[in-house]
Design an enzyme around this catalytic site. Structure first.
Site, short mmCIF file in Angstrom:
data_model
loop_
_atom_site.label_atom_id
_atom_site.label_comp_id
_atom_site.label_asym_id
_atom_site.label_seq_id
_atom_site.Cartn_x
_atom_site.Cartn_y
_atom_site.Cartn_z
N LYS A 64 0.86 -1.18 0.00
CA LYS A 64 0.00 0.00 0.00
C LYS A 64 0.90 1.23 0.00
O LYS A 64 1.96 1.23 0.62
CB LYS A 64 -0.88 0.00 1.26
N CYS A 95 -1.66 10.38 -6.88
CA CYS A 95 -2.91 10.09 -6.16
C CYS A 95 -3.93 11.20 -6.39
O CYS A 95 -3.68 12.35 -6.03
CB CYS A 95 -2.65 9.93 -4.67
#
Length: 311
Positions: free
Chosen positions: A45, A131
């Site tokens: 992650k 992101c």
């Protein structure tokens, strides 16, 4: 004998398929499940310096042709993933894994990367410049001046194998401009692409995720043409030592085949992995091998980057 073996930055992997950061990688238990599957490796992650809760639920929703999410970088913090990888590389020295990370500011990015640089981590590091789901934070890789500045500063001290995860670009001139920057630095790979940012999906009269009034990153079948275009555009423009990881819209072996045909050395699976679980790796690998066998290809190098054009 058909093989899906590949290599990135001189590291060898038994299979070209792996998870995409954000899927099946939040916990050590999930990473172990991917490690024990047919995947060639895993990526963690995306880690920030400190643990983050991420955006409020519901923040992920499966939709017919893919998914929409606004996760907001939930993770257990850099130390959680780095310590696990340090232990793992001692237990399994013949395997290589990816550490994904991002700072919530340029200063934090450098703090994180310096910590990795000073550690004994011997794997591959992926800096996420893409992101789209943190409110108030832009996607860094759309700002070419900032991207250039960060990479210049990073490579002043970071000497371990480093790649970057990119958002999708949509204009030919942006491929040219981005590649011109990336080619200045000793990057080992670029990962194309993260989700297509800030889409909107509606059921009845309502959005389906809570953050940002329903705006979220789109993944799955919707984005495969965009992902393939990015993979091939950078394959055409980047110096050969910068390899490409293809991500986006991989549901079948045919999808993985097309990513490699466009120039990818590895292929990541996100939405399909979320929907199907780790069994997807074996299914897609078998489908890919069947296609290769039918076409007489024994290795990925037999067709990687050899996309045909119409005269």
């Amino acid at each position: 004998m058909v093989s899906t073996k590949t290599e990135i930055a001189g590291f060898e992997f038994d299979n070209c398929l792996m998870n995409a950061a954000g899927v099946a990688c939040m916990t050590i238990e999930e990473l172990e499940e991917v490690k024990q599957s047919s995947a060639g490796t895993f990526v963690t992650k995306t880690a920030t310096l400190e643990a983050r809760q991420g955006n409020p639920e519901p923040r992920y929703h499966d939709v017919p042709l893919g998914s929409i999410n606004s996760m907001g970088l939930p993770n257990h913090g850099l130390d959680y993933y780095l310590n696990y990888l340090l232990e793992l590389q001692d237990k399994e020295p013949d395997r290589t894994f990816f550490l994904s990370l991002v700072g919530m500011s340029p200063e934090e990015t450098h703090t994180i990367l310096k910590k990795v640089q000073e550690s004994d981590f011997r794997g591959l590091t992926e800096l996420n410049l893409s992101c789209p789901n943190v409110p108030g934070k832009p996607q860094i890789a759309y700002d070419f001046e900032t991207t250039d500045k960060i990479l210049s500063e990073v490579f002043a001290y970071f000497t371990k194998p480093l790649g970057i995860k990119l958002p999708p670009y949509f204009d030919i001139v942006h491929f040219d401009q981005a590649a011109a920057i990336f080619n200045q630095y000793p990057l080992k790979f670029v990962n194309c692409v993260n989700s297509v940012g800030n889409g909107l999906y509606i059921e009845d009269e309502s959005v389906v995720i809570r953050p940002k009034n329903g705006f979220g990153g789109i993944g799955g079948e919707y984005i495969k043409p965009t992902a393939l275009a990015n993979v091939h555009a950078f394959y055409q423009r980047l110096k050969p030592e910068i390899q490409i990881i293809g991500t986006g819209g991989v549901l079948t072996g045919r999808d993985a085949f097309e990513h490699i045909l466009c120039g990818a050395s590895m292929v990541e699976i996100g939405t399909t992995l979320h929907k199907e679980g780790v069994a997807a790796f074996e299914r897609i690998t078998n489908e890919l091998k069947e296609i290769m066998a039918e076409k007489g290809y024994e290795s990925l190098e037999d067709f990687r980057g050899k996309l045909k054009y119409i005269d």
